[in-house]
Design a protein around this motif. Sequence first.
Motif, mmCIF file in Angstrom:
data_model
loop_
_atom_site.group_PDB
_atom_site.id
_atom_site.type_symbol
_atom_site.label_atom_id
_atom_site.label_comp_id
_atom_site.label_asym_id
_atom_site.label_seq_id
_atom_site.Cartn_x
_atom_site.Cartn_y
_atom_site.Cartn_z
ATOM 1 N N LYS A 61 1.754 -0.769 4.134
ATOM 2 C CA LYS A 61 2.560 -0.489 5.323
ATOM 3 C C LYS A 61 2.195 0.893 5.833
ATOM 4 O O LYS A 61 1.949 1.814 5.049
ATOM 5 C CB LYS A 61 4.060 -0.528 4.998
ATOM 6 N N GLN A 64 2.678 4.509 4.095
ATOM 7 C CA GLN A 64 2.891 4.332 2.663
ATOM 8 C C GLN A 64 1.880 5.136 1.853
ATOM 9 O O GLN A 64 0.709 5.236 2.219
ATOM 10 C CB GLN A 64 2.779 2.850 2.331
ATOM 11 N N VAL A 86 0.571 1.155 -4.691
ATOM 12 C CA VAL A 86 1.521 1.823 -3.805
ATOM 13 C C VAL A 86 2.805 2.146 -4.552
ATOM 14 O O VAL A 86 3.201 1.414 -5.459
ATOM 15 C CB VAL A 86 1.837 0.965 -2.565
ATOM 16 N N SER A 88 6.754 3.553 -3.587
ATOM 17 C CA SER A 88 7.707 3.940 -2.562
ATOM 18 C C SER A 88 9.057 3.319 -2.888
ATOM 19 O O SER A 88 9.136 2.174 -3.310
ATOM 20 C CB SER A 88 7.229 3.445 -1.196
ATOM 21 N N TYR A 91 9.518 0.107 -0.931
ATOM 22 C CA TYR A 91 8.748 -1.086 -1.261
ATOM 23 C C TYR A 91 8.688 -1.273 -2.770
ATOM 24 O O TYR A 91 7.615 -1.377 -3.362
ATOM 25 C CB TYR A 91 7.341 -0.980 -0.667
#
Length: 129
Positions: A61, A64, A86, A88, A91
């Motif tokens: 995204k 991100q 990733v 976050s 997420y």
Amino acid sequence: MTYLQAILLCVGLLHWTTMATMMDKLADSKRCGDAECSYVLSVATALGDFIAPDCRFINLKKGQMVYVYSKLVPSEGAGVFWSGSVYSERYVDQMGIIGYFPAVVVNETQKFTEDTVEKQTTDMDFYCI
């Protein structure tokens, strides 16, 4: 190990292997920060959304943060792909999942090392579960 546990283990392994898919290699070699490709090479920020076309890749995204673990060495005519994960709060469902993404969809914001090890990729690098 009991007989029942042995049977359940075999059934579980059989189920796992029937659910997995061997995908085409994206490159024959990769650059990593160590021999196991476990050190983070850099941190990057996604410049836009990226939708994974298959199970080898991860969704990104825009904005991100991505931890980069390896960089595939492209063959002639192939795209440049990096491997990363990733992280976050937004997420959480993707946290810890490692996959490939095109290098052009991220901006490397912090490099942790310039020294890399070039390794041959294996079929397991592109194995999807």
